[in-house]
Design an enzyme around this catalytic site. Structure first.
Site, PDB file in Angstrom:
ATOM      1  N   GLU A  17       0.775  -1.177  -0.005  1.00 36.47           N
ATOM      2  CA  GLU A  17      -0.157  -0.006   0.162  1.00 36.47           C
ATOM      3  C   GLU A  17       1.089   1.208   0.065  1.00 36.47           C
ATOM      4  O   GLU A  17       1.935   1.433   0.663  1.00 36.47           O
ATOM      5  CB  GLU A  17      -0.848   0.070   1.142  1.00 36.47           C
ATOM      6  CG  GLU A  17      -1.796   1.455   1.340  1.00 36.47           C
ATOM      7  CD  GLU A  17      -2.615   1.765   2.469  1.00 36.47           C
ATOM      8  OE1 GLU A  17      -3.552   0.937   2.760  1.00 36.47           O
ATOM      9  OE2 GLU A  17      -2.231   2.155   3.276  1.00 36.47           O
ATOM     10  N   ALA A  51     -11.009  10.632   1.687  1.00 32.56           N
ATOM     11  CA  ALA A  51     -12.506  10.878   1.492  1.00 32.56           C
ATOM     12  C   ALA A  51     -12.904  12.232   1.512  1.00 32.56           C
ATOM     13  O   ALA A  51     -13.659  12.417   0.954  1.00 32.56           O
ATOM     14  CB  ALA A  51     -13.119  10.002   2.957  1.00 32.56           C
ATOM     15  N   HIS A  77      -8.006   2.809  -4.166  1.00 32.14           N
ATOM     16  CA  HIS A  77      -8.979   2.990  -2.983  1.00 32.14           C
ATOM     17  C   HIS A  77     -10.050   4.141  -3.396  1.00 32.14           C
ATOM     18  O   HIS A  77      -9.557   5.121  -4.050  1.00 32.14           O
ATOM     19  CB  HIS A  77      -8.329   3.210  -1.707  1.00 32.14           C
ATOM     20  CG  HIS A  77      -7.251   2.463  -1.442  1.00 32.14           C
ATOM     21  ND1 HIS A  77      -7.031   2.366  -0.070  1.00 32.14           N
ATOM     22  CD2 HIS A  77      -6.534   1.467  -1.821  1.00 32.14           C
ATOM     23  CE1 HIS A  77      -5.851   1.472   0.347  1.00 32.14           C
ATOM     24  NE2 HIS A  77      -5.595   1.010  -0.899  1.00 32.14           N
ATOM     25  N   GLY A 108     -15.340   4.846   3.895  1.00 34.70           N
ATOM     26  CA  GLY A 108     -14.617   5.946   4.412  1.00 34.70           C
ATOM     27  C   GLY A 108     -15.051   6.584   5.495  1.00 34.70           C
ATOM     28  O   GLY A 108     -16.158   5.949   6.054  1.00 34.70           O
ATOM     29  N   ASP A 109     -14.459   7.464   6.118  1.00 33.61           N
ATOM     30  CA  ASP A 109     -15.265   8.064   7.452  1.00 33.61           C
ATOM     31  C   ASP A 109     -14.986   9.557   7.114  1.00 33.61           C
ATOM     32  O   ASP A 109     -14.574  10.229   6.133  1.00 33.61           O
ATOM     33  CB  ASP A 109     -13.915   8.030   8.360  1.00 33.61           C
ATOM     34  CG  ASP A 109     -13.779   6.533   8.959  1.00 33.61           C
ATOM     35  OD1 ASP A 109     -14.977   5.628   9.136  1.00 33.61           O
ATOM     36  OD2 ASP A 109     -12.570   5.878   8.967  1.00 33.61           O
ATOM     37  N   ALA A 123     -20.073   0.619   2.416  1.00 37.24           N
ATOM     38  CA  ALA A 123     -19.273   0.036   1.316  1.00 37.24           C
ATOM     39  C   ALA A 123     -20.042  -0.732   0.296  1.00 37.24           C
ATOM     40  O   ALA A 123     -19.922  -0.593  -0.847  1.00 37.24           O
ATOM     41  CB  ALA A 123     -18.099  -0.543   1.789  1.00 37.24           C
ATOM     42  N   GLN A 174      -7.611  -4.747   7.877  1.00 34.51           N
ATOM     43  CA  GLN A 174      -7.050  -3.692   8.638  1.00 34.51           C
ATOM     44  C   GLN A 174      -5.736  -4.280   9.076  1.00 34.51           C
ATOM     45  O   GLN A 174      -5.566  -5.606   9.259  1.00 34.51           O
ATOM     46  CB  GLN A 174      -7.923  -3.481   9.605  1.00 34.51           C
ATOM     47  CG  GLN A 174      -7.590  -2.178  10.618  1.00 34.51           C
ATOM     48  CD  GLN A 174      -7.364  -0.808   9.747  1.00 34.51           C
ATOM     49  OE1 GLN A 174      -6.401  -0.877   9.242  1.00 34.51           O
ATOM     50  NE2 GLN A 174      -8.352   0.087  10.005  1.00 34.51           N
ATOM     51  N   GLN A 210       4.795   6.477  15.767  1.00 36.28           N
ATOM     52  CA  GLN A 210       4.150   5.898  14.821  1.00 36.28           C
ATOM     53  C   GLN A 210       2.913   5.052  15.003  1.00 36.28           C
ATOM     54  O   GLN A 210       1.826   5.006  14.945  1.00 36.28           O
ATOM     55  CB  GLN A 210       4.933   5.174  13.513  1.00 36.28           C
ATOM     56  CG  GLN A 210       4.140   4.242  12.673  1.00 36.28           C
ATOM     57  CD  GLN A 210       4.861   2.897  12.798  1.00 36.28           C
ATOM     58  OE1 GLN A 210       5.930   2.598  13.437  1.00 36.28           O
ATOM     59  NE2 GLN A 210       4.523   2.012  11.798  1.00 36.28           N
ATOM     60  N   LYS A 270       7.547   3.910   2.510  1.00 34.50           N
ATOM     61  CA  LYS A 270       8.863   3.742   2.942  1.00 34.50           C
ATOM     62  C   LYS A 270       9.867   2.246   2.268  1.00 34.50           C
ATOM     63  O   LYS A 270       9.564   1.272   3.114  1.00 34.50           O
ATOM     64  CB  LYS A 270       9.243   3.599   4.386  1.00 34.50           C
ATOM     65  CG  LYS A 270       8.877   4.874   5.113  1.00 34.50           C
ATOM     66  CD  LYS A 270       9.032   4.926   6.703  1.00 34.50           C
ATOM     67  CE  LYS A 270       8.591   5.796   7.198  1.00 34.50           C
ATOM     68  NZ  LYS A 270       9.296   7.146   6.922  1.00 34.50           N
TER      69      LYS A 270
HETATM   70  P1  FAD Z   1     -18.383  -0.667   5.620  1.00 33.51           P
HETATM   71  O1  FAD Z   1     -18.082  -2.012   4.940  1.00 33.51           O
HETATM   72  O2  FAD Z   1     -19.257   0.298   5.360  1.00 33.51           O
HETATM   73  O3  FAD Z   1     -18.506  -0.887   7.264  1.00 33.51           O
HETATM   74  C1  FAD Z   1     -18.533   0.152   8.044  1.00 33.51           C
HETATM   75  C2  FAD Z   1     -19.377  -0.351   9.321  1.00 33.51           C
HETATM   76  O4  FAD Z   1     -20.704  -0.295   8.942  1.00 33.51           O
HETATM   77  C3  FAD Z   1     -18.911  -1.665   9.901  1.00 33.51           C
HETATM   78  O5  FAD Z   1     -19.224  -1.577  11.351  1.00 33.51           O
HETATM   79  C4  FAD Z   1     -20.087  -2.477   9.267  1.00 33.51           C
HETATM   80  O6  FAD Z   1     -20.471  -3.456  10.228  1.00 33.51           O
HETATM   81  C5  FAD Z   1     -21.268  -1.871   9.256  1.00 33.51           C
HETATM   82  N1  FAD Z   1     -22.170  -1.979   7.931  1.00 33.51           N
HETATM   83  C6  FAD Z   1     -21.870  -2.357   6.905  1.00 33.51           C
HETATM   84  N2  FAD Z   1     -23.168  -2.494   6.222  1.00 33.51           N
HETATM   85  C7  FAD Z   1     -23.963  -2.298   7.103  1.00 33.51           C
HETATM   86  C8  FAD Z   1     -25.596  -2.086   6.920  1.00 33.51           C
HETATM   87  N3  FAD Z   1     -26.125  -2.683   5.754  1.00 33.51           N
HETATM   88  N4  FAD Z   1     -26.326  -1.904   8.061  1.00 33.51           N
HETATM   89  C9  FAD Z   1     -25.691  -1.302   9.089  1.00 33.51           C
HETATM   90  N5  FAD Z   1     -24.394  -1.481   9.312  1.00 33.51           N
HETATM   91  C10 FAD Z   1     -23.599  -1.833   8.102  1.00 33.51           C
HETATM   92  N6  FAD Z   1     -10.124   5.013   4.391  1.00 33.51           N
HETATM   93  C11 FAD Z   1      -9.904   6.035   3.642  1.00 33.51           C
HETATM   94  O7  FAD Z   1     -10.577   7.207   3.789  1.00 33.51           O
HETATM   95  N7  FAD Z   1      -9.043   6.044   2.347  1.00 33.51           N
HETATM   96  C12 FAD Z   1      -8.525   5.104   2.046  1.00 33.51           C
HETATM   97  O8  FAD Z   1      -7.828   4.782   1.345  1.00 33.51           O
HETATM   98  C13 FAD Z   1      -8.680   3.746   3.244  1.00 33.51           C
HETATM   99  N8  FAD Z   1      -8.282   2.545   3.010  1.00 33.51           N
HETATM  100  C14 FAD Z   1      -8.509   1.242   3.632  1.00 33.51           C
HETATM  101  C15 FAD Z   1      -7.786   0.211   3.224  1.00 33.51           C
HETATM  102  C16 FAD Z   1      -8.072  -1.113   4.097  1.00 33.51           C
HETATM  103  C17 FAD Z   1      -7.519  -2.213   3.941  1.00 33.51           C
HETATM  104  C18 FAD Z   1      -8.857  -0.822   5.320  1.00 33.51           C
HETATM  105  C19 FAD Z   1      -9.064  -1.915   6.319  1.00 33.51           C
HETATM  106  C20 FAD Z   1      -9.568   0.432   5.616  1.00 33.51           C
HETATM  107  C21 FAD Z   1      -9.177   1.623   4.801  1.00 33.51           C
HETATM  108  N9  FAD Z   1      -9.838   2.771   4.917  1.00 33.51           N
HETATM  109  C22 FAD Z   1      -9.615   3.961   4.319  1.00 33.51           C
HETATM  110  C23 FAD Z   1     -10.715   3.056   6.304  1.00 33.51           C
HETATM  111  C24 FAD Z   1     -12.245   2.849   6.062  1.00 33.51           C
HETATM  112  O9  FAD Z   1     -12.653   3.829   5.032  1.00 33.51           O
HETATM  113  C25 FAD Z   1     -12.773   2.929   7.551  1.00 33.51           C
HETATM  114  O10 FAD Z   1     -12.666   1.949   8.137  1.00 33.51           O
HETATM  115  C26 FAD Z   1     -14.322   3.128   7.380  1.00 33.51           C
HETATM  116  O11 FAD Z   1     -14.994   3.431   8.730  1.00 33.51           O
HETATM  117  C27 FAD Z   1     -15.128   1.860   7.231  1.00 33.51           C
HETATM  118  O12 FAD Z   1     -15.039   1.789   5.777  1.00 33.51           O
HETATM  119  P2  FAD Z   1     -15.606   0.313   4.963  1.00 33.51           P
HETATM  120  O13 FAD Z   1     -15.320   0.274   3.694  1.00 33.51           O
HETATM  121  O14 FAD Z   1     -14.733  -0.875   5.727  1.00 33.51           O
HETATM  122  O15 FAD Z   1     -17.156   0.329   5.472  1.00 33.51           O
END
Ligand code: FAD
Length: 284
Positions: A17, A51, A77, A108-109, A123, A174, A210, A270
């Site tokens: 990544e 995001a 992403h 995203g957040d 997502a 994660q 970090q 890095k």
């Molecule tokens: P989701 O899959 O939507 O899940 C989020 C939460 O919603 C979970 O608790 C899930 O159980 C819940 N949920 C899902 N569907 C439903 C539903 N139908 N009803 C109720 N609850 C539900 N963030 C960035 O901004 N940029 C990046 O480039 C980035 N890269 C990442 C790469 C990896 C490998 C990982 C693990 C995370 C990354 N993130 C990134 C962080 C990620 O955006 C956050 O963790 C965010 O909070 C959740 O994204 P998600 O796609 O997992 O969400």
């Protein structure tokens, strides 16, 4: 090429990544990092996405550069929390126009500084939208220790299953510092009938600051062995980095023995860390 083909050829699939530069930072620094990383021959490189939008174009530019300059597949992403469906369609058009075929679909957040609209999405909504085009390979994020917002581990896995059923073909985890979480998570995923490959997200520790920042952000548990390393070398940066790399190597070798389909190294741009990991493991 779709990343699914890489998982069919040879496992474990080793990927990296990287992140694009912040708007005020020079692009050249990241290009140099990517140049050094490509010599390590990762199967694919994923490029993070803000995001809030500040570095979004640079994500696509960097991903396209990785693909065209080095013939290495790029995984873009993409987040949906701050995007209307029109905006999502527009960026998917652009991804397609740039010849990119692989997307990590994320919710995203909400960014701290964000004043625009925030959409009540998951997502899975983005996965459905991407799937309709029948053009892209789709990966999704997964949380070995549960997503921080999840009501329960069971519900989290249930939503993960919905995401996979909507079109996710690969799960990238994660960051995890404790393999027991990864192994238990894989068991729960398999029990839920999810059969797509899981690639384990590994980050080498190189400084106490970090690790405090990262584990604060993603909630990853620090196991006692890693806490001991942080305590022992708290005043010796070089020794801490070496011990952190050794720890990550042991983690990876164990995951490979356990048959994990892929290892995704959070390189933090890095190349030295990535190189040290590859030479300290059985990955090559
Ligand atoms: P989701 O899959 O939507 O899940 C989020 C939460 O919603 C979970 O608790 C899930 O159980 C819940 N949920 C899902 N569907 C439903 C539903 N139908 N009803 C109720 N609850 C539900 N963030 C960035 O901004 N940029 C990046 O480039 C980035 N890269 C990442 C790469 C990896 C490998 C990982 C693990 C995370 C990354 N993130 C990134 C962080 C990620 O955006 C956050 O963790 C965010 O909070 C959740 O994204 P998600 O796609 O997992 O969400």
């Amino acid at each position: 090429m779709k990343i699914s083909e890489l998982f069919e050829q040879k496992q474990p699939v080793v990927s990296f990544e990287v992140f694009p530069p912040k708007p005020e930072a020079p692009f050249e620094v990241v290009l140099e990092a990517v140049e050094a990383l490509h010599y390590l021959k990762p199967a694919f490189i994923s490029v993070t996405y803000g995001a809030g939008g500040s570095s979004q174009n640079k994500t696509l530019e960097l991903a396209q550069h990785i693909k065209e300059a080095y013939d290495i597949e790029a995984l873009v992403h993409l987040t949906c929390i701050t995007k209307s469906s029109e905006a999502t369609e527009k960026i998917l058009d652009e991804i397609q126009e740039r010849g990119l075929e692989n997307i990590l679909a994320l919710r995203g957040d909400q960014p701290k500084e964000w004043t625009g609209s925030v959409y009540k999405v998951h997502a899975t909504d983005l996965v459905e939208c991407i799937s309709k085009r029948k053009k892209f390979f789709i990966a999704g994020a997964a949380y070995p220790e549960g997503h921080p917002e999840a009501a329960s581990p069971q519900e989290d896995i249930q939503h993960l299953k919905e995401k996979v059923d909507a079109g996710v073909e690969l799960l990238i985890t994660q960051i995890a510092f404790d393999n027991d979480y990864l192994k238990r998570f894989r068991q729960s995923v398999e029990k839920a009938g999810i059969t797509v490959p899981i690639t384990a997200g590994i980050m080498p520790v190189f400084s106490a600051g970090q690790i405090a920042h990262i584990s604060g952000l993603c909630g990853a548990t620090l196991p006692p062995a890693l806490v001991a390393i942080l305590d022992k070398y708290s005043h010796n940066q070089d020794a801490l980095q070496s011990a952190g790399i050794e720890y990550a190597c042991r983690q990876i070798n164990n995951l490979v023995e356990e048959g994990f389909a892929g290892i995704h190294i959070y390189t933090m741009n890095k190349p030295l860390l990535a190189r040290a990991i590859l030479s300290g493991t059985n990955l090559r």
